[in-house]
Design a protein around this motif. Structure first.
Motif, mmCIF file in Angstrom:
data_model
loop_
_atom_site.group_PDB
_atom_site.id
_atom_site.type_symbol
_atom_site.label_atom_id
_atom_site.label_comp_id
_atom_site.label_asym_id
_atom_site.label_seq_id
_atom_site.Cartn_x
_atom_site.Cartn_y
_atom_site.Cartn_z
ATOM 1 N N ARG A 42 26.789 52.134 33.908
ATOM 2 C CA ARG A 42 25.891 53.074 33.257
ATOM 3 C C ARG A 42 26.178 54.489 33.761
ATOM 4 O O ARG A 42 26.496 54.684 34.932
ATOM 5 C CB ARG A 42 24.432 52.695 33.519
ATOM 6 N N ASP A 43 26.094 55.446 32.877
ATOM 7 C CA ASP A 43 26.389 56.853 33.182
ATOM 8 C C ASP A 43 27.853 57.098 33.548
ATOM 9 O O ASP A 43 28.195 58.154 34.071
ATOM 10 C CB ASP A 43 25.491 57.381 34.299
ATOM 11 N N ASN A 44 28.718 56.138 33.276
ATOM 12 C CA ASN A 44 30.154 56.336 33.498
ATOM 13 C C ASN A 44 30.742 56.903 32.210
ATOM 14 O O ASN A 44 30.884 56.203 31.213
ATOM 15 C CB ASN A 44 30.824 55.008 33.862
ATOM 16 N N GLY A 45 31.096 58.192 32.244
ATOM 17 C CA GLY A 45 31.577 58.871 31.045
ATOM 18 C C GLY A 45 33.040 58.663 30.732
ATOM 19 O O GLY A 45 33.558 59.231 29.772
ATOM 20 N N GLY A 46 33.737 57.836 31.534
ATOM 21 C CA GLY A 46 35.126 57.514 31.226
ATOM 22 C C GLY A 46 36.088 57.976 32.295
ATOM 23 O O GLY A 46 35.746 58.090 33.474
ATOM 24 N N GLY A 47 37.315 58.270 31.883
ATOM 25 C CA GLY A 47 38.368 58.655 32.818
ATOM 26 C C GLY A 47 39.694 58.064 32.403
ATOM 27 O O GLY A 47 40.090 58.151 31.239
ATOM 28 N N ASN A 48 40.348 57.408 33.345
ATOM 29 C CA ASN A 48 41.684 56.858 33.126
ATOM 30 C C ASN A 48 41.593 55.469 32.500
ATOM 31 O O ASN A 48 41.000 54.557 33.080
ATOM 32 C CB ASN A 48 42.424 56.799 34.469
ATOM 33 N N LEU A 49 42.190 55.316 31.342
ATOM 34 C CA LEU A 49 42.130 54.042 30.626
ATOM 35 C C LEU A 49 42.785 52.917 31.423
ATOM 36 O O LEU A 49 42.277 51.796 31.459
ATOM 37 C CB LEU A 49 42.803 54.190 29.266
ATOM 38 N N THR A 50 43.899 53.201 32.087
ATOM 39 C CA THR A 50 44.584 52.148 32.841
ATOM 40 C C THR A 50 43.770 51.712 34.058
ATOM 41 O O THR A 50 43.858 50.555 34.480
ATOM 42 C CB THR A 50 45.985 52.610 33.286
ATOM 43 N N THR A 51 42.961 52.616 34.620
ATOM 44 C CA THR A 51 42.079 52.244 35.725
ATOM 45 C C THR A 51 41.016 51.266 35.251
ATOM 46 O O THR A 51 40.707 50.280 35.930
ATOM 47 C CB THR A 51 41.422 53.491 36.341
ATOM 48 N N ALA A 52 40.459 51.530 34.075
ATOM 49 C CA ALA A 52 39.465 50.629 33.502
ATOM 50 C C ALA A 52 40.071 49.255 33.240
ATOM 51 O O ALA A 52 39.454 48.217 33.517
ATOM 52 C CB ALA A 52 38.911 51.227 32.209
ATOM 53 N N GLN A 53 41.296 49.227 32.711
ATOM 54 C CA GLN A 53 41.967 47.957 32.433
ATOM 55 C C GLN A 53 42.296 47.212 33.729
ATOM 56 O O GLN A 53 42.278 45.979 33.779
ATOM 57 C CB GLN A 53 43.245 48.212 31.636
ATOM 58 N N LYS A 54 42.585 47.968 34.774
ATOM 59 C CA LYS A 54 42.913 47.358 36.071
ATOM 60 C C LYS A 54 41.714 46.599 36.629
ATOM 61 O O LYS A 54 41.867 45.498 37.186
ATOM 62 C CB LYS A 54 43.350 48.445 37.053
ATOM 63 N N LEU A 55 40.531 47.171 36.488
ATOM 64 C CA LEU A 55 39.327 46.478 36.958
ATOM 65 C C LEU A 55 39.051 45.259 36.086
ATOM 66 O O LEU A 55 38.708 44.183 36.594
ATOM 67 C CB LEU A 55 38.139 47.439 36.936
ATOM 68 N N ALA A 56 39.215 45.388 34.776
ATOM 69 C CA ALA A 56 38.973 44.259 33.873
ATOM 70 C C ALA A 56 39.916 43.102 34.153
ATOM 71 O O ALA A 56 39.563 41.932 33.946
ATOM 72 C CB ALA A 56 39.121 44.721 32.419
ATOM 73 N N ALA A 57 41.108 43.386 34.651
ATOM 74 C CA ALA A 57 42.099 42.341 34.927
ATOM 75 C C ALA A 57 41.669 41.400 36.041
ATOM 76 O O ALA A 57 42.285 40.345 36.236
ATOM 77 C CB ALA A 57 43.443 42.979 35.282
ATOM 78 N N ARG A 58 40.616 41.745 36.761
ATOM 79 C CA ARG A 58 40.108 40.881 37.829
ATOM 80 C C ARG A 58 39.158 39.806 37.297
ATOM 81 O O ARG A 58 38.624 39.020 38.085
ATOM 82 C CB ARG A 58 39.361 41.732 38.869
ATOM 83 N N PHE A 59 38.970 39.752 35.972
ATOM 84 C CA PHE A 59 37.980 38.831 35.414
ATOM 85 C C PHE A 59 38.574 37.866 34.389
ATOM 86 O O PHE A 59 37.846 37.295 33.584
ATOM 87 C CB PHE A 59 36.827 39.637 34.803
ATOM 88 N N THR A 60 39.870 37.670 34.432
ATOM 89 C CA THR A 60 40.504 36.684 33.562
ATOM 90 C C THR A 60 41.653 36.019 34.296
ATOM 91 O O THR A 60 42.294 36.628 35.155
ATOM 92 C CB THR A 60 41.020 37.340 32.263
ATOM 93 N N ASP A 61 41.900 34.765 33.958
ATOM 94 C CA ASP A 61 43.011 34.016 34.560
ATOM 95 C C ASP A 61 44.170 33.844 33.596
ATOM 96 O O ASP A 61 45.157 33.182 33.923
ATOM 97 C CB ASP A 61 42.521 32.631 35.020
ATOM 98 N N GLU A 62 44.051 34.419 32.405
ATOM 99 C CA GLU A 62 45.127 34.299 31.438
ATOM 100 C C GLU A 62 45.223 35.565 30.600
ATOM 101 O O GLU A 62 44.267 36.346 30.508
ATOM 102 C CB GLU A 62 44.909 33.089 30.525
#
Length: 341
Positions: free
Chosen positions: A182-202
């Motif tokens: 919440r209140d995160n206005g964005g930034g680096n797209l690859t940083t966001a994807q890097k965090l999301a990569a910690r929540f899938t095994d495939e």
């Protein structure tokens, strides 16, 4: 280099090649009229959501030209020109569209001002306590109910793999995990994807991306699939909740879109603010710069996410909880994780 990063670079090069050939075409001089025509033409030929926004709320860019052209005079001051042009680009209802001059930068704010805030940092401090940890732009704590809580205020800073490994290791015995953007206005797209990569095994399809191929409102490349590859580091294996509000925007909107495609992840809170178009910048004759959405991003079902993503569970912060120093959205997330742990 990851395939997604290569795709971003490829699209940026194509956008530059396509756009540089038509910037200021048939527009010359540095009069108010010339600057008006140049700005209108840049949006007309290069902005990626004109047809979509015509469908959603009836935006007619030709009608906008006719209406605003009447307000442009040869004797108007530079400041008045900036005011009129700022109002014109705000017709796009896009937080990624900003006209910058020596007077300031235009900003469309209704995407969050017209909605409940649904976040309070003073109430958040009641949950964090005094012994929370800050690392790589992430603030985290294990709550008293044994739920892990991570707050990400921005994706502008890089997140280290080692920091993510240590943080998730610290929370491995928690009954669930909350990622609050919440209140995160964005930034680096690859940083966001890097965090999301910690929540899938495939390898997971999270959406599609296309780019403008010509000046027509409907001239786009075929959509390219966007995938999240699982991280080589520690990955979260239990249920997780992402908290969102209207100020979750731009790459945070993309992060939530990615997380909706992940197993064991639930989105709780308010609809995001949107902002799915990758921004590009150009310039009008007087040197003012215009940033605008140039490449649309869709979800995994090819739906537009420019105007935001609905949560799985819609919750607003209640006034009663606020007065008690409680965060309704955090409390709902905790109850959900305890029930579904």
């Amino acid at each position: 280099m990851k395939k997604f990063d290569v795709l971003i670079i490829f699209i940026a090069v194509l956008l530059n090649a396509v756009f540089s050939s038509c910037i200021r075409e048939d527009v010359s001089g540095n009069t108010p009229q010339a600057n008006f025509e140049s700005l209108w033409k840049i949006i007309d030929e290069q902005y990626c959501f004109l047809d979509y926004k015509n469908e959603v709320y009836g935006l007619d860019w030709d009608e906008v030209h006719s209406r605003y052209a009447k307000r442009i005079t040869s004797s108007m001051s530079s400041y008045n020109l900036f005011e009129v042009l700022s109002e014109m680009v705000n017709e796009l209802r896009d937080g990624h569209v900003n006209l910058s001059s020596g007077y300031g930068t235009s900003q469309y704010r209704e995407w969050f001002d017209a909605y409940p805030h649904n976040f309070s940092d003073s109430i958040q401090s009641n949950y964090l306590g005094k012994d929370y940890v800050i690392t790589s732009g992430l603030t985290y704590q294990i709550l008293e109910n044994n739920i892990g809580y991570i707050y990400c205020s921005s994706f502008s800073d890089g997140i280290g793999d080692g920091n993510l490994d240590y943080m998730l290791k610290e929370m491995e015995l928690c009954d669930g995990l909350i990622i609050d953007v919440r209140d995160n206005g964005g930034g680096n797209l690859t940083t966001a994807q890097k965090l999301a990569a910690r929540f899938t095994d495939e390898k997971t399809l999270v959406g599609y991306m296309s780019h403008k191929t010509g000046p027509g409102h409907d001239e786009f490349s075929n959509p390219e699939p966007v995938y999240i590859e699982p991280s080589n580091g520690i990955r979260w294996q239990r249920n997780a909740v992402v908290l969102s509000n209207r100020r979750s925007y731009s790459s945070t909107n993309d992060f939530i879109n990615s997380m909706k495609a992940m197993p064991r992840v639930t989105i709780i809170g308010d609809k995001t603010g949107g902002g799915s178009g990758l921004p590009f910048s150009s310039e009008i004759p007087n040197g003012w710069s215009i940033r605008f959405s140039a490449a649309p991003v869709y979800d995994a079902d090819m739906n537009q996410i420019e105007f935001g993503i609905d949560p799985d569970i819609k919750v607003d912060m209640s006034e009663e909880d606020y007065l008690r120093g409680k965060d309704t959205i955090i409390e709902t997330a905790c109850c959900f994780l305890k029930k579904n742990g």
